[in-house]
Design a protein around this motif. Structure first.
Motif, PDB file in Angstrom:
ATOM      1  N   ASP A 145       0.826  -1.206   0.000  1.00 42.51           N
ATOM      2  CA  ASP A 145       0.000   0.000   0.000  1.00 42.51           C
ATOM      3  C   ASP A 145       0.861   1.257   0.000  1.00 42.51           C
ATOM      4  OD1 ASP A 145      -2.379  -1.398  -0.056  1.00 42.51           O
ATOM      5  OD2 ASP A 145      -2.693  -1.282   2.121  1.00 42.51           O
ATOM      6  N   ALA A 146       1.947   1.254   0.785  1.00 37.95           N
ATOM      7  CA  ALA A 146       2.851   2.409   0.829  1.00 37.95           C
ATOM      8  C   ALA A 146       3.502   2.631  -0.536  1.00 37.95           C
ATOM      9  CB  ALA A 146       3.911   2.210   1.907  1.00 37.95           C
ATOM     10  N   LEU A 147       3.964   1.560  -1.165  1.00 37.61           N
ATOM     11  CA  LEU A 147       4.586   1.683  -2.492  1.00 37.61           C
ATOM     12  C   LEU A 147       3.581   2.183  -3.529  1.00 37.61           C
ATOM     13  CD1 LEU A 147       6.788  -1.536  -2.531  1.00 37.61           C
ATOM     14  CD2 LEU A 147       7.551   0.828  -2.241  1.00 37.61           C
ATOM     15  N   ARG A 148       2.367   1.655  -3.473  1.00 42.92           N
ATOM     16  CA  ARG A 148       1.324   2.083  -4.420  1.00 42.92           C
ATOM     17  C   ARG A 148       0.981   3.559  -4.219  1.00 42.92           C
ATOM     18  NH1 ARG A 148      -3.309  -1.189  -3.365  1.00 42.92           N
ATOM     19  NH2 ARG A 148      -3.957   0.540  -2.079  1.00 42.92           N
ATOM     20  N   ASN A 149       0.860   3.986  -2.971  1.00 36.64           N
ATOM     21  CA  ASN A 149       0.575   5.390  -2.691  1.00 36.64           C
ATOM     22  C   ASN A 149       1.732   6.291  -3.117  1.00 36.64           C
ATOM     23  OD1 ASN A 149      -1.937   4.810  -1.599  1.00 36.64           O
ATOM     24  ND2 ASN A 149      -1.139   4.632   0.475  1.00 36.64           N
ATOM     25  N   ALA A 150       2.947   5.816  -2.968  1.00 36.26           N
ATOM     26  CA  ALA A 150       4.122   6.601  -3.339  1.00 36.26           C
ATOM     27  C   ALA A 150       4.179   6.839  -4.844  1.00 36.26           C
ATOM     28  CB  ALA A 150       5.386   5.908  -2.865  1.00 36.26           C
ATOM     29  N   VAL A 151       3.855   5.813  -5.624  1.00 44.12           N
ATOM     30  CA  VAL A 151       3.896   5.949  -7.081  1.00 44.12           C
ATOM     31  C   VAL A 151       2.880   6.988  -7.552  1.00 44.12           C
ATOM     32  CG1 VAL A 151       3.453   4.708  -9.247  1.00 44.12           C
ATOM     33  CG2 VAL A 151       4.813   3.641  -7.451  1.00 44.12           C
ATOM     34  N   GLY A 152       1.804   7.158  -6.827  1.00 40.90           N
ATOM     35  CA  GLY A 152       0.790   8.141  -7.185  1.00 40.90           C
ATOM     36  C   GLY A 152       1.105   9.550  -6.725  1.00 40.90           C
ATOM     37  N   ASN A 153       2.227   9.739  -6.037  1.00 37.42           N
ATOM     38  CA  ASN A 153       2.595  11.050  -5.515  1.00 37.42           C
ATOM     39  C   ASN A 153       3.815  11.574  -6.276  1.00 37.42           C
ATOM     40  OD1 ASN A 153       3.794  13.130  -3.962  1.00 37.42           O
ATOM     41  ND2 ASN A 153       2.798  12.368  -2.112  1.00 37.42           N
ATOM     42  N   PRO A 154       3.634  12.599  -7.125  1.00 36.72           N
ATOM     43  CA  PRO A 154       4.754  13.087  -7.938  1.00 36.72           C
ATOM     44  C   PRO A 154       5.946  13.573  -7.123  1.00 36.72           C
ATOM     45  CG  PRO A 154       2.697  14.188  -8.549  1.00 36.72           C
ATOM     46  CD  PRO A 154       2.401  13.317  -7.377  1.00 36.72           C
ATOM     47  N   VAL A 155       5.727  14.152  -5.962  1.00 35.60           N
ATOM     48  CA  VAL A 155       6.837  14.634  -5.134  1.00 35.60           C
ATOM     49  C   VAL A 155       7.698  13.458  -4.669  1.00 35.60           C
ATOM     50  CG1 VAL A 155       7.428  15.792  -2.967  1.00 35.60           C
ATOM     51  CG2 VAL A 155       5.606  16.706  -4.402  1.00 35.60           C
ATOM     52  N   ILE A 156       7.056  12.384  -4.266  1.00 34.28           N
ATOM     53  CA  ILE A 156       7.807  11.205  -3.828  1.00 34.28           C
ATOM     54  C   ILE A 156       8.551  10.582  -4.998  1.00 34.28           C
ATOM     55  CG2 ILE A 156       7.618   8.876  -2.873  1.00 34.28           C
ATOM     56  CD1 ILE A 156       5.261   9.912  -1.175  1.00 34.28           C
ATOM     57  N   VAL A 157       7.908  10.485  -6.143  1.00 34.70           N
ATOM     58  CA  VAL A 157       8.558   9.898  -7.322  1.00 34.70           C
ATOM     59  C   VAL A 157       9.802  10.694  -7.698  1.00 34.70           C
ATOM     60  CG1 VAL A 157       8.291   9.418  -9.790  1.00 34.70           C
ATOM     61  CG2 VAL A 157       6.460   8.818  -8.196  1.00 34.70           C
ATOM     62  N   VAL A 158       9.692  12.018  -7.730  1.00 33.05           N
ATOM     63  CA  VAL A 158      10.849  12.862  -8.069  1.00 33.05           C
ATOM     64  C   VAL A 158      11.938  12.715  -7.006  1.00 33.05           C
ATOM     65  CG1 VAL A 158      11.620  15.256  -8.339  1.00 33.05           C
ATOM     66  CG2 VAL A 158       9.537  14.483  -9.466  1.00 33.05           C
ATOM     67  N   SER A 159      11.556  12.618  -5.749  1.00 35.59           N
ATOM     68  CA  SER A 159      12.534  12.435  -4.670  1.00 35.59           C
ATOM     69  C   SER A 159      13.269  11.104  -4.803  1.00 35.59           C
ATOM     70  CB  SER A 159      11.857  12.496  -3.305  1.00 35.59           C
ATOM     71  OG  SER A 159      11.311  13.768  -3.087  1.00 35.59           O
ATOM     72  N   VAL A 160      12.554  10.049  -5.140  1.00 38.61           N
ATOM     73  CA  VAL A 160      13.185   8.743  -5.330  1.00 38.61           C
ATOM     74  C   VAL A 160      14.146   8.787  -6.515  1.00 38.61           C
ATOM     75  CG1 VAL A 160      12.764   6.341  -6.008  1.00 38.61           C
ATOM     76  CG2 VAL A 160      11.370   7.387  -4.218  1.00 38.61           C
ATOM     77  N   ILE A 161      13.710   9.398  -7.616  1.00 41.55           N
ATOM     78  CA  ILE A 161      14.578   9.503  -8.803  1.00 41.55           C
ATOM     79  C   ILE A 161      15.847  10.271  -8.456  1.00 41.55           C
ATOM     80  CG2 ILE A 161      14.782  10.543 -11.104  1.00 41.55           C
ATOM     81  CD1 ILE A 161      11.763   9.828 -11.464  1.00 41.55           C
ATOM     82  N   GLY A 162      15.709  11.377  -7.751  1.00 42.96           N
ATOM     83  CA  GLY A 162      16.876  12.163  -7.361  1.00 42.96           C
ATOM     84  C   GLY A 162      17.802  11.400  -6.438  1.00 42.96           C
ATOM     85  N   SER A 163      17.239  10.649  -5.511  1.00 42.37           N
ATOM     86  CA  SER A 163      18.051   9.865  -4.580  1.00 42.37           C
ATOM     87  C   SER A 163      18.802   8.746  -5.296  1.00 42.37           C
ATOM     88  CB  SER A 163      17.176   9.257  -3.480  1.00 42.37           C
ATOM     89  OG  SER A 163      16.621  10.264  -2.687  1.00 42.37           O
ATOM     90  N   VAL A 164      18.127   8.059  -6.194  1.00 43.04           N
ATOM     91  CA  VAL A 164      18.775   6.989  -6.958  1.00 43.04           C
ATOM     92  C   VAL A 164      19.850   7.574  -7.864  1.00 43.04           C
ATOM     93  CG1 VAL A 164      18.399   5.233  -8.741  1.00 43.04           C
ATOM     94  CG2 VAL A 164      16.841   5.393  -6.793  1.00 43.04           C
ATOM     95  N   TRP A 165      19.567   8.711  -8.482  1.00 36.39           N
ATOM     96  CA  TRP A 165      20.542   9.394  -9.339  1.00 36.39           C
ATOM     97  C   TRP A 165      21.820   9.714  -8.546  1.00 36.39           C
ATOM     98  CZ3 TRP A 165      21.204  10.143 -14.331  1.00 36.39           C
ATOM     99  CH2 TRP A 165      22.109  11.116 -14.755  1.00 36.39           C
ATOM    100  N   ALA A 166      21.647  10.164  -7.320  1.00 39.80           N
ATOM    101  CA  ALA A 166      22.803  10.486  -6.479  1.00 39.80           C
ATOM    102  C   ALA A 166      23.621   9.236  -6.159  1.00 39.80           C
ATOM    103  CB  ALA A 166      22.343  11.166  -5.191  1.00 39.80           C
ATOM    104  N   CYS A 167      22.980   8.076  -6.067  1.00 40.85           N
ATOM    105  CA  CYS A 167      23.705   6.828  -5.811  1.00 40.85           C
ATOM    106  C   CYS A 167      24.475   6.356  -7.041  1.00 40.85           C
ATOM    107  CB  CYS A 167      22.728   5.718  -5.406  1.00 40.85           C
ATOM    108  SG  CYS A 167      21.937   5.964  -3.837  1.00 40.85           S
ATOM    109  N   ILE A 168      23.963   6.668  -8.205  1.00 36.56           N
ATOM    110  CA  ILE A 168      24.558   6.166  -9.443  1.00 36.56           C
ATOM    111  C   ILE A 168      25.738   7.010  -9.906  1.00 36.56           C
ATOM    112  CG2 ILE A 168      24.112   5.815 -11.906  1.00 36.56           C
ATOM    113  CD1 ILE A 168      21.283   4.923 -11.090  1.00 36.56           C
TER     114      ILE A 168
END
Length: 96
Positions: free
Chosen positions: A47-70
């Motif tokens: 449920d948390a993952l599904r809700n996160a995918v529907g939230n653009p702020v969380i999606v952008v935050s995850v992308i930015g965090s993963v980008w920083a790891c790469i």
């Protein structure tokens, strides 16, 4: 762009995977106001993952965090250094 990264070495490095997991989970928990204690069942996690995918702020935050790891902050752009590209396994520090 991401082809100049030594993926075969990163995939073998457990630290890389720990960084990726934290880069994905942390923004989701913070964005939803959830806590680790809230994730006591697979259904709650789903449920948390599904809700996160529907939230653009969380999606952008995850992308930015993963980008920083790469990306490697010690090189220009998004590529690994020529030396890092030559590795077959994560480099071990030599004992002094």
């Amino acid at each position: 762009m991401l082809k100049n990264i030594n993926w075969k070495v990163r995939i073998k490095n457990p630290t890389f995977w720990a960084q990726i997991v934290v880069a994905i989970i942390s923004p989701i928990l913070v964005g939803l106001g959830a806590q680790w204690q809230d994730m006591t069942t697979w259904a709650a996690l789903w449920d948390a993952l599904r809700n996160a995918v529907g939230n653009p702020v969380i999606v952008v935050s995850v992308i930015g965090s993963v980008w920083a790891c790469i990306t490697d902050p010690t090189t220009r752009g998004t590529m690994d250094s020529k030396l890092a590209m030559s590795y077959d396994a994560p480099k071990a520090d030599k004992a002094k």
